[in-house]
Structures are given as C-alpha cells and as structure tokens.
Scaffold this motif. Structure first.
Motif, PDB file in Angstrom:
ATOM      1  N   LYS A  95      42.499 -14.053  36.603  1.00 39.85           N
ATOM      2  CA  LYS A  95      42.749 -15.264  37.396  1.00 39.85           C
ATOM      3  C   LYS A  95      43.027 -14.831  38.827  1.00 39.85           C
ATOM      4  O   LYS A  95      43.270 -13.655  39.093  1.00 39.85           O
ATOM      5  CB  LYS A  95      43.916 -16.061  36.819  1.00 39.85           C
ATOM      6  CG  LYS A  95      45.250 -15.318  36.803  1.00 39.85           C
ATOM      7  CD  LYS A  95      46.320 -16.138  36.157  1.00 39.85           C
ATOM      8  CE  LYS A  95      47.619 -15.304  36.040  1.00 39.85           C
ATOM      9  NZ  LYS A  95      48.670 -16.053  35.387  1.00 39.85           N
ATOM     10  N   ASP A  96      42.965 -15.790  39.736  1.00 37.85           N
ATOM     11  CA  ASP A  96      43.232 -15.501  41.146  1.00 37.85           C
ATOM     12  C   ASP A  96      44.712 -15.684  41.437  1.00 37.85           C
ATOM     13  O   ASP A  96      45.342 -16.645  40.987  1.00 37.85           O
ATOM     14  CB  ASP A  96      42.432 -16.441  42.057  1.00 37.85           C
ATOM     15  CG  ASP A  96      40.937 -16.161  41.988  1.00 37.85           C
ATOM     16  OD1 ASP A  96      40.565 -15.001  41.793  1.00 37.85           O
ATOM     17  OD2 ASP A  96      40.157 -17.129  42.140  1.00 37.85           O
ATOM     18  N   CYS A  97      45.266 -14.755  42.234  1.00 32.60           N
ATOM     19  CA  CYS A  97      46.641 -14.909  42.714  1.00 32.60           C
ATOM     20  C   CYS A  97      46.591 -15.957  43.829  1.00 32.60           C
ATOM     21  O   CYS A  97      45.807 -15.824  44.775  1.00 32.60           O
ATOM     22  CB  CYS A  97      47.173 -13.572  43.254  1.00 32.60           C
ATOM     23  SG  CYS A  97      48.773 -13.739  44.092  1.00 32.60           S
ATOM     24  N   PRO A  98      47.406 -17.013  43.758  1.00 33.33           N
ATOM     25  CA  PRO A  98      47.344 -18.062  44.783  1.00 33.33           C
ATOM     26  C   PRO A  98      47.873 -17.588  46.150  1.00 33.33           C
ATOM     27  O   PRO A  98      47.628 -18.246  47.156  1.00 33.33           O
ATOM     28  CB  PRO A  98      48.219 -19.179  44.209  1.00 33.33           C
ATOM     29  CG  PRO A  98      49.084 -18.532  43.206  1.00 33.33           C
ATOM     30  CD  PRO A  98      48.361 -17.333  42.713  1.00 33.33           C
ATOM     31  N   PRO A 140      45.110  -9.853  35.840  1.00 34.12           N
ATOM     32  CA  PRO A 140      44.889 -10.209  34.431  1.00 34.12           C
ATOM     33  C   PRO A 140      45.448 -11.597  34.123  1.00 34.12           C
ATOM     34  O   PRO A 140      46.460 -12.014  34.678  1.00 34.12           O
ATOM     35  CB  PRO A 140      45.640  -9.123  33.667  1.00 34.12           C
ATOM     36  CG  PRO A 140      45.707  -7.970  34.609  1.00 34.12           C
ATOM     37  CD  PRO A 140      45.806  -8.578  35.977  1.00 34.12           C
ATOM     38  N   ILE A 141      44.779 -12.297  33.232  1.00 31.71           N
ATOM     39  CA  ILE A 141      45.122 -13.685  32.910  1.00 31.71           C
ATOM     40  C   ILE A 141      46.547 -13.818  32.384  1.00 31.71           C
ATOM     41  O   ILE A 141      47.220 -14.813  32.623  1.00 31.71           O
ATOM     42  CB  ILE A 141      44.088 -14.291  31.923  1.00 31.71           C
ATOM     43  CG1 ILE A 141      44.180 -15.815  31.888  1.00 31.71           C
ATOM     44  CG2 ILE A 141      44.263 -13.761  30.542  1.00 31.71           C
ATOM     45  CD1 ILE A 141      43.340 -16.478  32.882  1.00 31.71           C
ATOM     46  N   LYS A 142      47.074 -12.812  31.693  1.00 35.63           N
ATOM     47  CA  LYS A 142      48.411 -12.898  31.110  1.00 35.63           C
ATOM     48  C   LYS A 142      49.498 -12.371  32.042  1.00 35.63           C
ATOM     49  O   LYS A 142      50.672 -12.381  31.675  1.00 35.63           O
ATOM     50  CB  LYS A 142      48.451 -12.116  29.796  1.00 35.63           C
ATOM     51  CG  LYS A 142      47.602 -12.762  28.713  1.00 35.63           C
ATOM     52  CD  LYS A 142      47.759 -12.039  27.406  1.00 35.63           C
ATOM     53  CE  LYS A 142      46.964 -12.740  26.309  1.00 35.63           C
ATOM     54  NZ  LYS A 142      47.165 -12.120  25.024  1.00 35.63           N
ATOM     55  N   ALA A 143      49.124 -11.933  33.239  1.00 32.23           N
ATOM     56  CA  ALA A 143      50.119 -11.372  34.161  1.00 32.23           C
ATOM     57  C   ALA A 143      51.057 -12.466  34.657  1.00 32.23           C
ATOM     58  O   ALA A 143      50.664 -13.603  34.912  1.00 32.23           O
ATOM     59  CB  ALA A 143      49.421 -10.714  35.342  1.00 32.23           C
ATOM     60  N   LEU A 157      53.804 -15.483  39.497  1.00 24.08           N
ATOM     61  CA  LEU A 157      52.672 -16.361  39.216  1.00 24.08           C
ATOM     62  C   LEU A 157      53.100 -17.469  38.259  1.00 24.08           C
ATOM     63  O   LEU A 157      54.001 -17.306  37.473  1.00 24.08           O
ATOM     64  CB  LEU A 157      51.531 -15.573  38.615  1.00 24.08           C
ATOM     65  CG  LEU A 157      51.001 -14.407  39.457  1.00 24.08           C
ATOM     66  CD1 LEU A 157      49.956 -13.635  38.674  1.00 24.08           C
ATOM     67  CD2 LEU A 157      50.396 -14.915  40.761  1.00 24.08           C
ATOM     68  N   GLU A 158      52.417 -18.590  38.357  1.00 21.28           N
ATOM     69  CA  GLU A 158      52.688 -19.727  37.467  1.00 21.28           C
ATOM     70  C   GLU A 158      52.261 -19.358  36.057  1.00 21.28           C
ATOM     71  O   GLU A 158      51.347 -18.589  35.849  1.00 21.28           O
ATOM     72  CB  GLU A 158      51.918 -20.962  37.916  1.00 21.28           C
ATOM     73  CG  GLU A 158      52.304 -21.486  39.258  1.00 21.28           C
ATOM     74  CD  GLU A 158      51.425 -22.663  39.640  1.00 21.28           C
ATOM     75  OE1 GLU A 158      50.770 -23.252  38.741  1.00 21.28           O
ATOM     76  OE2 GLU A 158      51.393 -22.993  40.826  1.00 21.28           O
ATOM     77  N   GLU A 159      52.907 -19.954  35.084  1.00 22.15           N
ATOM     78  CA  GLU A 159      52.517 -19.793  33.702  1.00 22.15           C
ATOM     79  C   GLU A 159      51.167 -20.491  33.488  1.00 22.15           C
ATOM     80  O   GLU A 159      50.967 -21.590  33.986  1.00 22.15           O
ATOM     81  CB  GLU A 159      53.544 -20.390  32.737  1.00 22.15           C
ATOM     82  CG  GLU A 159      54.829 -19.604  32.671  1.00 22.15           C
ATOM     83  CD  GLU A 159      54.643 -18.282  31.930  1.00 22.15           C
ATOM     84  OE1 GLU A 159      53.925 -18.266  30.918  1.00 22.15           O
ATOM     85  OE2 GLU A 159      55.205 -17.277  32.392  1.00 22.15           O
ATOM     86  N   THR A 160      50.259 -19.837  32.783  1.00 23.58           N
ATOM     87  CA  THR A 160      48.974 -20.460  32.482  1.00 23.58           C
ATOM     88  C   THR A 160      48.965 -20.803  30.981  1.00 23.58           C
ATOM     89  O   THR A 160      49.714 -20.235  30.201  1.00 23.58           O
ATOM     90  CB  THR A 160      47.816 -19.498  32.779  1.00 23.58           C
ATOM     91  OG1 THR A 160      48.019 -18.318  32.018  1.00 23.58           O
ATOM     92  CG2 THR A 160      47.753 -19.148  34.249  1.00 23.58           C
ATOM     93  N   PRO A 161      48.129 -21.749  30.591  1.00 31.23           N
ATOM     94  CA  PRO A 161      48.076 -22.113  29.170  1.00 31.23           C
ATOM     95  C   PRO A 161      47.754 -20.924  28.256  1.00 31.23           C
ATOM     96  O   PRO A 161      48.129 -20.900  27.131  1.00 31.23           O
ATOM     97  CB  PRO A 161      46.958 -23.156  29.104  1.00 31.23           C
ATOM     98  CG  PRO A 161      46.825 -23.685  30.477  1.00 31.23           C
ATOM     99  CD  PRO A 161      47.261 -22.589  31.415  1.00 31.23           C
ATOM    100  N   ALA A 162      47.087 -19.901  28.792  1.00 25.54           N
ATOM    101  CA  ALA A 162      46.720 -18.753  27.969  1.00 25.54           C
ATOM    102  C   ALA A 162      47.940 -17.952  27.548  1.00 25.54           C
ATOM    103  O   ALA A 162      47.960 -17.369  26.486  1.00 25.54           O
ATOM    104  CB  ALA A 162      45.742 -17.848  28.740  1.00 25.54           C
ATOM    105  N   ASN A 163      48.966 -17.897  28.403  1.00 22.12           N
ATOM    106  CA  ASN A 163      50.151 -17.117  28.021  1.00 22.12           C
ATOM    107  C   ASN A 163      51.346 -18.030  27.794  1.00 22.12           C
ATOM    108  O   ASN A 163      52.458 -17.561  27.755  1.00 22.12           O
ATOM    109  CB  ASN A 163      50.461 -16.003  29.032  1.00 22.12           C
ATOM    110  CG  ASN A 163      50.402 -16.442  30.483  1.00 22.12           C
ATOM    111  OD1 ASN A 163      49.821 -17.473  30.781  1.00 22.12           O
ATOM    112  ND2 ASN A 163      50.969 -15.660  31.379  1.00 22.12           N
ATOM    113  N   ALA A 164      51.109 -19.295  27.628  1.00 24.37           N
ATOM    114  CA  ALA A 164      52.210 -20.217  27.330  1.00 24.37           C
ATOM    115  C   ALA A 164      52.519 -20.212  25.879  1.00 24.37           C
ATOM    116  O   ALA A 164      51.752 -19.863  25.057  1.00 24.37           O
ATOM    117  CB  ALA A 164      51.850 -21.621  27.781  1.00 24.37           C
TER     118      ALA A 164
END
Length: 154
Positions: A124-127, A134-137, A147-154
C-alpha cells in the motif's frame, strides 16, 4: 497383513485404475488398427502393385534351392510384415497425436473461459511520503509515520 492393506490402497487409487483401463483400451485399439492395416489398407495397395501380399514379402538369407530343411526352417528377412507393422505404428501414432492435440485445444479453450483471479495487493502507499510499504505494516519503513489500520490487518 499390513502389506496386503497397503497394496489394496495402492491398487484402488484412481490413477492406477485409470492406467489399467487405458492399457486395456490401448490393447484393443491396437488390435483394431492391426486389422485395419492388414485387412483393409494393405490388400488394395497390394492389388494396385500387381497383386502383392505384403505379408509374403521376404528375402531368404540362404540359397533356398540347396538348403536342407531337415536342419530347420529357412531364415528370412520378412520386410513385408515389417511394412505392415510400421503402418500400424504410424496410424496409432497419428491417432495419439490427434488425441493430444484435441486435449490441448480443449485446455486452451477452458483457460480462456475461466478468468484468472486477480491477486490480492501485497503493498500500500504511505499517505505521508508516498512510498510503497507492506499491506500489513502499521508504520512506514521510510518515514516511520503511523499508518491507518487497513481491512487486511484488522
């Protein structure tokens, strides 16, 4: 008794049974092709070539007129029978070629019909710094921003 059980499991596997059926059908197909060559294809060819029976074509390896038949049979090179067998092989090989070609065509058609599932994103992109992480970072490895929590690591 353990070996009998293992053998039974081995013999009843799908692949072994499929192979056995294939061998039996292949043997029957071979007989059909042999009959096709010997009884249908070769007689007209022999007729066109002056009434030749290909099974009878042979070359004696000894002088037939002086050979003592009490010592055994006359040795021959049976090239006519070889021609029949070669024709058998070519027909079987061509049929197998057509079968494999058909199977490959069906596989390609099936692959075209089934769209491939897109892989889930792994980055994912760092805003803040717009780097890929990495998507789970939970922190950016470049700017260390939270970074904000994403649905993938929620």
């Amino acid at each position: 008794m353990k070996i009998v059980k293992e053998f039974r499991e081995f013999a009843m596997r799908g692949n072994v049974i499929d192979l056995a059926v294939g061998v039996i059908i292949g043997g029957a197909f071979g007989k059909i092709v042999t009959s096709l060559v010997n009884d249908i294809i070769m007689p007209p060819i022999g007729r066109l070539l002056g009434g030749i029976n290909f099974r009878d074509l042979k070359i004696a390896l000894v002088d037939v007129s002086t050979f003592d038949t009490t010592k055994g049979e006359i040795p021959y090179i049976k090239y006519g029978q070889f021609i029949n067998t070669l024709l058998d092989f070519l027909i079987v090989a061509f049929c197998i070629f057509l079968l494999v070609k058909g199977i490959n065509t069906l596989r390609r058609l099936k692959e075209k019909e089934e769209p491939k599932a897109e892989a889930a994103p792994t980055e994912k992109d760092c805003p803040y710094c717009l780097s890929k992480v990495p998507i789970k970072a939970s922190r950016c490895k470049h700017c260390t921003s939270q970074l904000e929590e994403t649905p993938a690591n929620a």
